[in-house]
Design an enzyme around this catalytic site. Structure first.
Site, mmCIF file in Angstrom:
data_model
loop_
_atom_site.group_PDB
_atom_site.id
_atom_site.type_symbol
_atom_site.label_atom_id
_atom_site.label_comp_id
_atom_site.label_asym_id
_atom_site.label_seq_id
_atom_site.Cartn_x
_atom_site.Cartn_y
_atom_site.Cartn_z
ATOM 1 N N LYS A 33 1.119 0.583 2.454
ATOM 2 C CA LYS A 33 1.519 -0.813 2.693
ATOM 3 C C LYS A 33 1.990 -1.410 1.378
ATOM 4 C CE LYS A 33 -1.073 -1.601 6.775
ATOM 5 N NZ LYS A 33 -1.787 -2.498 7.587
ATOM 6 N N HIS A 35 1.992 -4.825 0.923
ATOM 7 C CA HIS A 35 1.428 -6.162 0.815
ATOM 8 C C HIS A 35 -0.093 -6.057 0.772
ATOM 9 C CE1 HIS A 35 1.475 -5.196 5.098
ATOM 10 N NE2 HIS A 35 0.422 -5.990 5.199
#
Length: 149
Positions: A33, A35
């Site tokens: 990911k 974020h």
């Protein structure tokens, strides 16, 4: 990977409660990911640490090999693998080496199981009350005859 969350938590908690050893744990995401925490590993930093890889079972060894490579990329040192169940099965019908044996050989690290399928089979023989009228032992025996090492 999601079974890894509870397995890692139980191992870390047990090490602390039983031996006073305070270790962190991490698990890998299916996809990185970009974020939040980001990355593919979630939890305590494994960078530059000796790491025990914990899993429920080894089927072909692919997940363990991927974890091993991921850990090496961050300079962690995988020192062993602990699994709940060693099914003691061939990697393929043409290869007599088990997936567990292959991982230990290929990665040059110990692989230790809590219990093996042959141990479970012996337990069922000695404890018929867990054997559901013999059907569990029959299925385990047939499985081992076809796939076992």
């Amino acid at each position: 990977a999601y079974k890894g969350i509870s397995l890692g938590a139980v191992v870390a908690a047990s090490l602390y409660s039983e031996y006073g050893v305070d270790v962190g744990f991490a698990y890998n995401r299916k996809e990185a990911k970009d974020h939040g925490e980001g990355g593919i590993l979630v939890g305590a930093s494994m960078t530059d640490k000796r790491v025990l890889v914990v899993d429920d079972v080894i089927t072909a060894g692919t997940a363990i090999r991927e974890s091993y490579a991921m850990l090496q990329k961050i300079n962690a040192v995988p020192v062993g693998v602990s699994i709940a169940l060693d099914r003691a099965e061939k990697r393929s019908l043409d290869d007599p080496v088990s997936a567990v044996q292959a991982v230990a050989r290929d990665l040059q690290i110990p692989v230790v199981s809590i219990v093996s399928l042959p141990q479970l089979q012996a337990f069922l023989v000695q404890n018929p009350s867990y054997n559901d009228g013999g059907s569990v032992l029959e299925r385990v025996t047939a499985y081992r005859e076809q796939y076992g090492v």
